[in-house]
Design a protein around this motif. Structure first.
Motif, PDB file in Angstrom:
ATOM      1  N   SER A 296       4.090   5.455  -5.844  1.00 23.40           N
ATOM      2  CA  SER A 296       4.712   5.009  -7.098  1.00 23.40           C
ATOM      3  C   SER A 296       4.539   6.012  -8.233  1.00 23.40           C
ATOM      4  O   SER A 296       5.407   6.123  -9.108  1.00 23.40           O
ATOM      5  N   ARG A 297       3.443   6.735  -8.268  1.00 24.15           N
ATOM      6  CA  ARG A 297       3.227   7.695  -9.354  1.00 24.15           C
ATOM      7  C   ARG A 297       4.150   8.919  -9.231  1.00 24.15           C
ATOM      8  O   ARG A 297       4.288   9.689 -10.183  1.00 24.15           O
ATOM      9  N   GLU A 298       4.775   9.094  -8.082  1.00 22.63           N
ATOM     10  CA  GLU A 298       5.668  10.235  -7.888  1.00 22.63           C
ATOM     11  C   GLU A 298       7.081   9.952  -8.383  1.00 22.63           C
ATOM     12  O   GLU A 298       7.902  10.861  -8.476  1.00 22.63           O
TER      13      GLU A 298
ATOM     14  N   THR B 109       0.833  -1.211   0.000  1.00 20.72           N
ATOM     15  CA  THR B 109       0.000   0.000   0.000  1.00 20.72           C
ATOM     16  C   THR B 109       0.868   1.262   0.000  1.00 20.72           C
ATOM     17  O   THR B 109       0.551   2.238  -0.680  1.00 20.72           O
TER      18      THR B 109
ATOM     19  N   VAL C 216      -6.291   0.330  -2.426  1.00 21.35           N
ATOM     20  CA  VAL C 216      -5.273   1.310  -2.802  1.00 21.35           C
ATOM     21  C   VAL C 216      -4.942   1.197  -4.286  1.00 21.35           C
ATOM     22  O   VAL C 216      -4.774   2.200  -4.989  1.00 21.35           O
TER      23      VAL C 216
ATOM     24  N   ILE D 286       2.500   1.507  -3.582  1.00 18.63           N
ATOM     25  CA  ILE D 286       1.525   1.910  -4.603  1.00 18.63           C
ATOM     26  C   ILE D 286       1.190   3.389  -4.455  1.00 18.63           C
ATOM     27  O   ILE D 286       1.072   4.116  -5.444  1.00 18.63           O
ATOM     28  N   ASN D 287       1.032   3.841  -3.210  1.00 17.90           N
ATOM     29  CA  ASN D 287       0.639   5.237  -2.975  1.00 17.90           C
ATOM     30  C   ASN D 287       1.676   6.236  -3.475  1.00 17.90           C
ATOM     31  O   ASN D 287       1.319   7.342  -3.901  1.00 17.90           O
TER      32      ASN D 287
ATOM     33  N   PHE E  14       6.922   3.648 -10.764  1.00 16.06           N
ATOM     34  CA  PHE E  14       5.759   3.514 -11.654  1.00 16.06           C
ATOM     35  C   PHE E  14       5.991   2.394 -12.667  1.00 16.06           C
ATOM     36  O   PHE E  14       5.087   1.609 -12.966  1.00 16.06           O
TER      37      PHE E  14
ATOM     38  N   ARG F 193      -7.722   2.839  -6.297  1.00 20.15           N
ATOM     39  CA  ARG F 193      -7.720   4.304  -6.213  1.00 20.15           C
ATOM     40  C   ARG F 193      -6.619   4.918  -7.074  1.00 20.15           C
ATOM     41  O   ARG F 193      -6.784   5.997  -7.645  1.00 20.15           O
ATOM     42  N   ASN F 194      -5.482   4.253  -7.165  1.00 17.60           N
ATOM     43  CA  ASN F 194      -4.341   4.826  -7.870  1.00 17.60           C
ATOM     44  C   ASN F 194      -4.200   4.331  -9.315  1.00 17.60           C
ATOM     45  O   ASN F 194      -3.651   5.043 -10.163  1.00 17.60           O
ATOM     46  N   TYR F 195      -4.683   3.129  -9.571  1.00 15.20           N
ATOM     47  CA  TYR F 195      -4.499   2.525 -10.893  1.00 15.20           C
ATOM     48  C   TYR F 195      -5.787   1.850 -11.365  1.00 15.20           C
ATOM     49  O   TYR F 195      -5.779   0.683 -11.756  1.00 15.20           O
TER      50      TYR F 195
ATOM     51  N   ARG G   2     -14.384   3.094  -4.958  1.00 19.22           N
ATOM     52  CA  ARG G   2     -13.078   3.694  -4.682  1.00 19.22           C
ATOM     53  C   ARG G   2     -13.088   4.582  -3.438  1.00 19.22           C
ATOM     54  O   ARG G   2     -12.060   5.156  -3.097  1.00 19.22           O
TER      55      ARG G   2
END
Length: 942
Positions: free
Chosen positions: A827-829, A821, A870, A824-825, A834, A873-875, A913
């Motif tokens: 990873s986009r940063e 979690t 999670v 994943i939270n 990513f 929500r993110n992917y 979500r």
């Protein structure tokens, strides 16, 4: 599979219980052919074993493989079950086969009401009345057996919530009719076997739910059975159980006037519970009656409390409260002579909690009524908590139960204090003064002395928030005069515990240290009192630092003497912790000579052990080396002076370095390495604020840590490094070293897994858990230490966590959830993270599907759902694609569900979500269907 094959396998199984034969029988039970073949096996001419296996198989098919049937098969199946059951009854077939067929019929009813077989219960009773050729007695027994099995089968059957509610409603609508039949049987002169069946049936149906207003007349019926001297004890016990079900069902609370009407009848049974005597064998009827009344107290305590304010119900409610007090005051000692009193503690908690949660002030009318009851309760508890004369003659299990019982009484003393406040102190102090008026009395009545001190200790915490009472001053003054050398050691220990419990009071009354410190020094010299005295001394020193300073030399000199006499390691560890507290309240460098005095013997002992060259000889002293390290750790953990901690670290570092180089072993469970890591963790936690000098302790810790970790990665090293990262990751001076160490740890963990066989990997759960915990904390707190490091394979870490999500060890699964979690939270940063998720997210979703479909224990559903939430929500778009690839393209089979159900489930997941709890409900229900724990009709759109 032919019938002959099954019968042959069954005969072989009863002879040899062969595993292969067992598999054949299981395959048969899971096959569609079993629906037809069981009827041949249930032919009354077949051997008993084959008949019972046939009935068992039929029950399994109905309860677990109902989806194999078409709707057109329902009615023929019902008729065949009824026909077979009636045939067995008319031919007086084997009782266990008849019983299993009853459960088959009940399982069928649960599956088909109300939509496919409305009015099932009335039809059943009519069918059996018209079809049985036996006497009315046997007809009644059979009808009761079926009715009794129906609630049991309903409780055991996994149904979706909507279906369960529908079935429950249908059963509740039939309950009045069933209970009327039971009532008529019990009022007649039926034989005991029929009464037993009727009472079991009544209890089962009352648990489902009923209308008390319509059924309260059953109270008289049950009581008449209980009081009937001609009825067997079994009938009496079952009648009490049925009466308890009637009186304590949650739905009864809405019918206040009817509840009081019922209780007014039930109270007549309390006559059996007063004036009890100690008996050699437990009285099962008395035990059941106490259970009945305590169940009433737990369910209706609010009504009973409010009833005290009503003139019409006050007398009745007072009787109930006196009855609960009588139960607490059961004669004898728990658990040897009685086991009733322990059951009342929940009631006393609920009572005080209810009184105090309703803003009951000191002038509250209810409190004024209840207080005398709690004064009596306090006196009763003092008697019950007292030690017996010959405790040593009890078994170890009995002594352990009594210890837990005393702890429950300790909690109940607190409830008494909440109600009584200073009145309780008056009661305790009065009794204590009576039994300590002179030495002879105190020695003779040491149990009461100990009980009073135990009670004072129990209420010390709630007393902390109140103003000071003069009672405590009198108590502390009186402790000096106890005959410690002559009185039983348990009373002496209780005195030490009491002193320690009121450490906060001593802070505001420092003049009493003049009395207390000599007592504690006496306790340190006494092996029996040592543990309590050292603990009390530590707590007082922490709280009363400046006031205890004049006594520091006395305390430390006493500790020096006592340490030479101590033989048990745990006692030495405890005393060294106390010494550390005392040293902390002594100014530096004044305390330096004492610090050296306490540390040097341990360092000297470690040096001597390290000088041993022979490995066999060293092995004999390995535990002693670990003991010295634990003692040092206990001392360091209690010292709150950074300059002192730093000096101790410098003194011990070389020895610890030599210890690691020479004696750390290549094992995932090196206890010596674990002890050294624990000591190093204590050092860095104490030096966490040393920003300017953090590089030196960090370097020392990492060096010791990696000596052992390079020999074999271990949880202790990972935990220590995690602590170092959390504490020193903020400081620029430490970051290069932390980054390089993190990289090496990751490389070594990966290498270890690449070299390990699958069997060895299975035994690395602790290492994986510690490693994923480290990764999770780094990514959560100081992600810059990890990300953008080209030498760390984050794909390996991600897949390792995905695999761990499916572990049977729940703590490992939870740690994997924490890492995933967090990863994943964020990873986009980070582009590198990513890419890991984009490339390997489907691997994680595959593991989620495995948990869903039942390849993993169902307790992992909660942790998996957090990851799914999670991830969604993110992917969300990725998740939709991954679901499609796994279930549709790869055609992964999800058992027991249709394509429409899968599609609907995935849509609901992707849509949810915002609410994690709702997602968990959706996921659990779908997983239970896949696992066969919930059976549904696939042709039903709902």
């Amino acid at each position: 599979m032919s019938l002959e094959t099954v019968e042959h396998a069954l005969a072989e199984f009863y002879c040899n219980q062969n595993v292969e034969v067992h598999k054949i029988l299981l395959d048969f039970q899971n096959s569609v052919d079993a629906w037809n073949l069981v009827w041949n096996m249930l032919d009354t001419s077949k051997p008993h074993e084959i008949q019972f296996f046939g009935a068992t198989t039929l029950h399994i098919k109905i309860t677990k493989q109902w989806l194999q049937l078409k709707r057109t098969d329902y009615i023929p199946l019902r008729d065949k079950i009824l026909e077979t059951l009636i045939k067995y009854y008319n031919s007086s077939g084997p009782p266990n086969v008849i019983n299993k067929l009853c459960y088959c019929l009940c399982a069928y009813v649960v599956r088909t009401i109300p939509h496919h077989w409305p009015d099932a219960i009335p039809q059943l009773m009519e069918t059996f009345r018209n079809s049985l050729s036996q006497s009315s007695i046997n007809v009644s027994v059979m009808i009761l057996e079926i009715l009794m099995a129906l609630p049991d089968e309903f409780g055991a059957t996994k149904l979706v919530q909507t279906q369960r509610n529908e079935v429950r409603k249908e059963l509740q609508q039939s309950s009045l009719q069933v209970l009327s039949i039971v009532d008529s049987i019990l009022k007649s002169d039926s034989l005991d076997p029929i009464v037993v069946h009727a009472l079991k049936c009544a209890a089962a149906w009352l648990d489902i739910g009923f209308d008390l207003i319509q059924c309260h007349q059953l109270t008289d019926t049950f009581i008449s059975v209980i009081l009937n001297p001609e009825r067997s004890q079994m009938c009496v016990l079952l009648a009490i159980d049925a009466l308890k079900s009637l009186c304590t069902h949650p739905r009864t609370s809405i019918c206040v006037s009817t509840v009081f009407e019922v209780l007014n009848k039930v109270i007549v049974l309390s006559d059996k519970l007063f004036h009890l005597e100690i008996t050699e064998e437990p009285n099962v009827v008395v035990d059941k009656l106490f259970d009945l009344f305590l169940g009433i107290g737990d369910q209706h305590f609010r009504l009973l409390v409010q009833g005290l304010l009503d003139d019409n119900t006050r007398e009745l409610c007072t009787k109930f409260f006196n009855l609960f007090l009588t139960c607490t005051n059961a004669p004898g000692y728990y658990p040897v002579n009685e086991n009733y009193s322990e059951k009342t503690f929940t009631f006393w908690f609920l009572l005080q909690d209810d009184l105090l949660s309703n803003d009951a002030g000191p002038d509250n009318t209810l409190l004024s009524i209840i207080r005398p009851l709690y004064i009596s309760l306090t006196q009763v508890l003092l008697k019950k908590v007292a030690y017996p004369e010959h405790l040593e003659s009890w078994t170890s299990d009995e002594r352990e139960l009594f210890r837990c019982y005393r702890q429950d009484i300790s909690d109940t003393f607190i409830y008494c204090y909440f109600i009584l406040q200073s009145e309780m102190l008056d009661v305790l102090l009065t009794i204590y003064k009576q039994v300590t008026c002179d030495h002879e009395t105190a020695i003779a009545q040491w149990q009461t002395v100990e009980a009073c001190l135990f009670a004072f200790t129990a209420i010390s915490e709630p007393l902390q928030s109140q103003k000071s009472y003069p009672h405590i001053e009198q108590l502390m003054s009186s402790l000096v005069s106890l005959p410690y050398e002559q009185i039983d050691q348990k009373a002496s220990i209780a005195a030490m515990d009491t002193i320690g419990a009121y450490y906060y009071w001593i802070e505001t009354h420092p003049s009493y240290l003049e009395l207390i410190v000599p007592l504690l020094m006496t306790g340190l010299h006494n092996s029996n009192m040592f543990s309590s005295a050292s603990t009390a001394l530590r707590d007082i020193a922490k709280e009363c630092g400046e006031f205890i300073a004049p006594y520091n030399d006395v305390i430390l000199n006493t500790a020096i003497i006592v340490l030479k006499k101590i033989k048990k390691l745990k006692e030495e560890i405890r005393l060294m912790n106390t010494v550390g507290v005392i040293l902390s309240v002594t100014s530096y460098p004044k305390n330096k000579p004492f610090i050296d005095t306490f540390i040097e013997p341990n360092l000297e002992a470690i040096t001597n052990i390290l000088a041993i060259e022979d490995n066999t000889e060293f092995t004999k002293h390995r535990s002693e080396l670990q003991g010295r390290i634990k003692v040092l750790n206990s001392l360091v953990s209690a010292i709150d002076m950074e300059v002192v901690i730093y000096q101790i670290l410098q003194k011990t570092f070389n020895l610890l370095q030599r210890t690691g180089t020479k004696y750390f072993i290549s094992s995932h469970e090196d206890s010596l390495y674990a002890d050294v890591c624990e000591l190093m963790k204590t050092f860095i936690s104490k030096l966490a604020q040393e920003r300017e000098n953090c590089e030196v302790p960090t370097t020392m810790v990492i060096e010791i840590l990696m000596i052992g970790f390079r020999k074999s990665p271990q949880p202790a090293g990972l935990i220590l490094f995690k602590e170092a990262v959390i504490l020193f990751g903020l400081y620029d001076a430490s970051i290069p070293l932390l980054k390089s160490t993190y990289e090496e740890i990751c490389l070594r963990i990966k290498f270890m897994f690449e070299q390990a066989s699958p069997a060895d990997q299975f035994n690395l759960g602790d290492v994986i858990e510690s490693y994923l915990s480290l990764q999770g904390h780094i990514f959560k707190k100081w992600s810059f230490i990890a990300v953008d490091n080209p030498n760390v394979d984050f794909t390996f870490v991600f897949k390792l966590a995905s695999e761990a999500l499916c572990a049977n060890e729940i703590f490992l699964a939870k740690t994997a959830t924490f890492f995933l979690t967090t990863f994943i939270n964020i990873s986009r940063e980070h582009r590198s993270l990513f890419k890991v998720l984009d490339d390997n997210g489907q691997f994680l979703v595959m593991k989620i599907i495995c948990i869903l479909k039942g390849d993993v224990v169902k307790r992992n559903l909660d942790t998996m759902c957090e990851v799914l939430y999670v991830l969604n929500r993110n992917y969300g778009e990725h998740l939709s694609r991954w679901f499609h690839n796994i279930v549709t393209v790869q055609n992964i089979v999800l058992p027991n569900v249709t394509e429409q159900m899968k599609t609907k489930f995935f849509k609901r997941v992707l849509k949810e979500r915002a609410n994690k709890k709702t997602l968990l409900v959706i996921v659990k229900e779908f997983s239970f269907i896949c696992r066969g724990l919930i059976l549904i009709d696939p042709q039903n759109d709902e």
